[in-house]
Structures are given as structure tokens and as C-alpha cells.
Design a protein around this motif. Structure first.
Motif, PDB file in Angstrom:
ATOM      1  N   ASP A 100       0.830  -1.211   0.000  1.00 59.03           N
ATOM      2  CA  ASP A 100       0.000   0.000   0.000  1.00 59.03           C
ATOM      3  C   ASP A 100       0.862   1.258   0.000  1.00 59.03           C
ATOM      4  O   ASP A 100       0.568   2.222  -0.711  1.00 59.03           O
ATOM      5  N   VAL A 101       1.934   1.250   0.793  1.00 62.23           N
ATOM      6  CA  VAL A 101       2.844   2.402   0.833  1.00 62.23           C
ATOM      7  C   VAL A 101       3.497   2.587  -0.535  1.00 62.23           C
ATOM      8  O   VAL A 101       3.576   3.698  -1.059  1.00 62.23           O
ATOM      9  N   GLY A 102       3.954   1.500  -1.136  1.00 57.89           N
ATOM     10  CA  GLY A 102       4.574   1.577  -2.460  1.00 57.89           C
ATOM     11  C   GLY A 102       3.636   2.165  -3.497  1.00 57.89           C
ATOM     12  O   GLY A 102       4.038   3.023  -4.297  1.00 57.89           O
ATOM     13  N   GLU A 103       2.375   1.731  -3.477  1.00 51.81           N
ATOM     14  CA  GLU A 103       1.398   2.257  -4.430  1.00 51.81           C
ATOM     15  C   GLU A 103       1.140   3.744  -4.192  1.00 51.81           C
ATOM     16  O   GLU A 103       1.019   4.518  -5.142  1.00 51.81           O
ATOM     17  N   ALA A 104       1.076   4.150  -2.934  1.00 52.36           N
ATOM     18  CA  ALA A 104       0.871   5.569  -2.620  1.00 52.36           C
ATOM     19  C   ALA A 104       2.092   6.395  -3.022  1.00 52.36           C
ATOM     20  O   ALA A 104       1.950   7.494  -3.574  1.00 52.36           O
ATOM     21  N   MET A 105       3.278   5.857  -2.787  1.00 51.26           N
ATOM     22  CA  MET A 105       4.494   6.591  -3.148  1.00 51.26           C
ATOM     23  C   MET A 105       4.583   6.785  -4.655  1.00 51.26           C
ATOM     24  O   MET A 105       5.070   7.822  -5.125  1.00 51.26           O
ATOM     25  N   GLU A 106       4.108   5.819  -5.411  1.00 50.62           N
ATOM     26  CA  GLU A 106       4.130   5.941  -6.867  1.00 50.62           C
ATOM     27  C   GLU A 106       3.147   6.996  -7.377  1.00 50.62           C
ATOM     28  O   GLU A 106       3.267   7.463  -8.500  1.00 50.62           O
ATOM     29  N   MET A 107       2.193   7.410  -6.536  1.00 56.05           N
ATOM     30  CA  MET A 107       1.258   8.482  -6.886  1.00 56.05           C
ATOM     31  C   MET A 107       1.865   9.873  -6.645  1.00 56.05           C
ATOM     32  O   MET A 107       1.320  10.873  -7.093  1.00 56.05           O
ATOM     33  N   ILE A 108       2.968   9.903  -5.925  1.00 60.45           N
ATOM     34  CA  ILE A 108       3.619  11.171  -5.578  1.00 60.45           C
ATOM     35  C   ILE A 108       4.588  11.542  -6.692  1.00 60.45           C
ATOM     36  O   ILE A 108       5.397  10.722  -7.135  1.00 60.45           O
ATOM     37  N   ASP A 109       4.493  12.790  -7.141  1.00 57.92           N
ATOM     38  CA  ASP A 109       5.316  13.264  -8.256  1.00 57.92           C
ATOM     39  C   ASP A 109       6.711  13.703  -7.824  1.00 57.92           C
ATOM     40  O   ASP A 109       7.638  13.690  -8.637  1.00 57.92           O
ATOM     41  N   LEU A 110       6.853  14.105  -6.567  1.00 59.07           N
ATOM     42  CA  LEU A 110       8.144  14.589  -6.072  1.00 59.07           C
ATOM     43  C   LEU A 110       8.167  14.480  -4.559  1.00 59.07           C
ATOM     44  O   LEU A 110       7.191  14.820  -3.892  1.00 59.07           O
ATOM     45  N   VAL A 111       9.287  14.003  -4.034  1.00 56.19           N
ATOM     46  CA  VAL A 111       9.522  14.012  -2.592  1.00 56.19           C
ATOM     47  C   VAL A 111      10.594  15.045  -2.307  1.00 56.19           C
ATOM     48  O   VAL A 111      11.655  15.035  -2.946  1.00 56.19           O
ATOM     49  N   ILE A 112      10.302  15.935  -1.381  1.00 54.90           N
ATOM     50  CA  ILE A 112      11.295  16.876  -0.881  1.00 54.90           C
ATOM     51  C   ILE A 112      11.857  16.229   0.376  1.00 54.90           C
ATOM     52  O   ILE A 112      11.147  16.078   1.370  1.00 54.90           O
ATOM     53  N   PHE A 113      13.116  15.817   0.332  1.00 54.39           N
ATOM     54  CA  PHE A 113      13.741  15.166   1.481  1.00 54.39           C
ATOM     55  C   PHE A 113      14.485  16.218   2.284  1.00 54.39           C
ATOM     56  O   PHE A 113      15.377  16.890   1.771  1.00 54.39           O
ATOM     57  N   VAL A 114      14.091  16.367   3.550  1.00 55.94           N
ATOM     58  CA  VAL A 114      14.720  17.321   4.459  1.00 55.94           C
ATOM     59  C   VAL A 114      15.595  16.509   5.414  1.00 55.94           C
ATOM     60  O   VAL A 114      15.090  15.855   6.327  1.00 55.94           O
ATOM     61  N   PRO A 115      16.912  16.520   5.199  1.00 60.09           N
ATOM     62  CA  PRO A 115      17.795  15.669   5.988  1.00 60.09           C
ATOM     63  C   PRO A 115      18.123  16.259   7.360  1.00 60.09           C
ATOM     64  O   PRO A 115      17.911  17.448   7.607  1.00 60.09           O
ATOM     65  N   VAL A 116      18.657  15.412   8.217  1.00 58.83           N
ATOM     66  CA  VAL A 116      19.292  15.876   9.443  1.00 58.83           C
ATOM     67  C   VAL A 116      20.664  16.356   9.005  1.00 58.83           C
ATOM     68  O   VAL A 116      21.443  15.578   8.439  1.00 58.83           O
ATOM     69  N   GLU A 117      20.948  17.631   9.193  1.00 58.60           N
ATOM     70  CA  GLU A 117      22.213  18.195   8.723  1.00 58.60           C
ATOM     71  C   GLU A 117      23.246  18.263   9.843  1.00 58.60           C
ATOM     72  O   GLU A 117      22.910  18.311  11.018  1.00 58.60           O
ATOM     73  N   GLU A 118      24.491  18.272   9.442  1.00 59.94           N
ATOM     74  CA  GLU A 118      25.609  18.460  10.371  1.00 59.94           C
ATOM     75  C   GLU A 118      26.335  19.742   9.981  1.00 59.94           C
ATOM     76  O   GLU A 118      26.818  19.824   8.852  1.00 59.94           O
ATOM     77  N   PRO A 119      26.418  20.759  10.814  1.00 59.65           N
ATOM     78  CA  PRO A 119      25.780  20.791  12.129  1.00 59.65           C
ATOM     79  C   PRO A 119      24.269  20.872  11.988  1.00 59.65           C
ATOM     80  O   PRO A 119      23.749  21.376  11.004  1.00 59.65           O
ATOM     81  N   ASP A 120      23.609  20.372  13.010  1.00 62.84           N
ATOM     82  CA  ASP A 120      22.152  20.297  13.004  1.00 62.84           C
ATOM     83  C   ASP A 120      21.561  21.704  13.016  1.00 62.84           C
ATOM     84  O   ASP A 120      21.964  22.552  13.790  1.00 62.84           O
ATOM     85  N   ARG A 121      20.606  21.943  12.128  1.00 55.99           N
ATOM     86  CA  ARG A 121      19.968  23.258  12.040  1.00 55.99           C
ATOM     87  C   ARG A 121      18.828  23.434  13.040  1.00 55.99           C
ATOM     88  O   ARG A 121      18.298  24.524  13.189  1.00 55.99           O
ATOM     89  N   VAL A 122      18.426  22.360  13.698  1.00 53.17           N
ATOM     90  CA  VAL A 122      17.330  22.445  14.657  1.00 53.17           C
ATOM     91  C   VAL A 122      17.834  23.147  15.908  1.00 53.17           C
ATOM     92  O   VAL A 122      18.852  22.765  16.474  1.00 53.17           O
ATOM     93  N   ARG A 123      17.101  24.174  16.311  1.00 53.51           N
ATOM     94  CA  ARG A 123      17.533  24.985  17.454  1.00 53.51           C
ATOM     95  C   ARG A 123      17.210  24.347  18.794  1.00 53.51           C
ATOM     96  O   ARG A 123      17.836  24.644  19.785  1.00 53.51           O
ATOM     97  N   VAL A 124      16.200  23.496  18.821  1.00 51.69           N
ATOM     98  CA  VAL A 124      15.860  22.800  20.052  1.00 51.69           C
ATOM     99  C   VAL A 124      16.288  21.350  19.907  1.00 51.69           C
ATOM    100  O   VAL A 124      16.304  20.807  18.804  1.00 51.69           O
ATOM    101  N   THR A 125      16.634  20.726  20.989  1.00 54.96           N
ATOM    102  CA  THR A 125      17.046  19.331  20.934  1.00 54.96           C
ATOM    103  C   THR A 125      15.820  18.463  20.698  1.00 54.96           C
ATOM    104  O   THR A 125      14.893  18.454  21.507  1.00 54.96           O
TER     105      THR A 125
END
Length: 176
Positions: A100-125
Motif C-alpha cells: 500500500d505504501v509503495g502504491e501511494a508513493m508511486e502516486m507522488i510526483d516529487l519528494v522533498i527530502f529534508v535531511p538531518v544536517e551536520e551541524p544540526d539546524r534544529v535549534r531545540v534538541t
């Protein structure tokens, strides 16, 4: 066009969607399944369990399936919830759910992947830092490396929020 903003918790997905809505007024933003289910009256414990992620995953699949519009942007994708399930228990997802996940993912035209960056950009832990890194690695494998064979185009965004918004707007314009 269906776009999913994907990434582990605390990477700036929701903030990115808010910023995108300001520059893409035609965009329809779809809340993540967690928020949708809460507004529908669902109750979750303090820490989500595998069965919670399964229900969230199923709901996210439904959201993708029911969506329509010229520019629909999802806060998370079904792959996100699947990654949390696998991170907690690799044997947890059923074959049906994976299909089901695979079929839904195939309906998506683009995924914007927001990675965990080093150094981490998140201000709160962020809570559960090990889970966060494990989910990040699983999503990178699933989406960026196409390790699950969904073949969904992925744009990995990096930098400041302004940089990320610019990257997405430029990419979406190139697809139109």
C-alpha cells in the motif's frame, strides 16, 4: 502535482511547508496524518508505538489517495511512517502495508527530502535523537537511494530555510 515533504522529526518540514505556502499561493497543504487523526479525535500515548505508526501510515496512504489539485503538498509521506515502524521493529510492517505504501508513493510526483544536517539546524534538541537518526538513515535509503524501488523523484534540500524554499520553488517551476 503531488509533493511530499519527508524527513525525520525536527528537520523543519512543517516550517518549510509554511514558507512555501507564502510564495506558492496555489498550493494546497495537507497536514500530516498525526495531526489529522488528532483532529478526528484519535488519542496517542506519550510515546508512539509500532501500532500507532501503522495506523498513521495507513491514514497517510488514504490522504495521498484522496488528494487532488494542481499543487498538493503533504507534510510527510507514507514512507515516513513506514520508516518509523521499521526503525522500531524491522519485522513490524506487513506485506500488505508495504504494498500500500509503495502504491501511494508511486502516486507522488516529487519528494522533498529534508535531511538531518551536520551541524544540526534544529535549534531545540529533538526528542529521541537515536530514533531520529535511524529514521533519517532509513528515509535516505528508501527515497534518495531508491532502495525500495518506488522510483519517486527526490529533491534533497539543504541550507537555510530561505535556501530550501528557493530550491523547491526553482525545482517545481522546472516541472511545470
Amino acid at each position: 502535482m503531488r509533493i511530499a515533504v519527508s524527513g525525520s522529526h525536527g528537520t523543519g518540514k512543517s516550517t518549510l511547508i509554511t514558507e512555501l505556502a507564502a510564495v506558492l499561493p496555489e498550493m494546497i497543504a495537507i497536514d500530516e496524518a498525526y495531526d489529522v487523526m488528532l483532529s478526528d479525535g484519535a488519542a496517542f500515548g506519550e510515546r508512539l508505538r509500532v501500532d500507532d505508526f501503522e495506523a498513521l501510515c495507513e491514514r497517510e496512504v488514504e490522504l495521498v489517495d484522496a488528494s487532488n489539485g494542481d499543487l498538493v503538498v503533504f507534510d510527510r509521506s507514507p514512507a515516513d511512517y513506514l520508516a518509523y515502524m521499521v526503525a522500531l521493529d524491522a519485522d513490524a510492517p506487513s506485506r500488505k502495508l508495504i504494498t500500500d505504501v509503495g502504491e501511494a508513493m508511486e502516486m507522488i510526483d516529487l519528494v522533498i527530502f529534508v535531511p538531518v544536517e551536520e551541524p544540526d539546524r534544529v535549534r531545540v534538541t529533538p526528542e529521541l535523537p537515536r530514533l531520529r537518526k535511524r529514521v533519517h538513515a532509513l528515509l535516505r535509503e528508501m527515497l534518495v537511494e531508491d532502495g525500495w524501488g518506488w522510483g519517486v523523484p527526490v529533491l534533497e534540500v539543504r541550507g537555510s530555510m530561505e535556501d530550501r524554499v528557493h530550491q523547491v520553488v526553482k525545482h517545481v517551476a522546472s516541472l511545470r
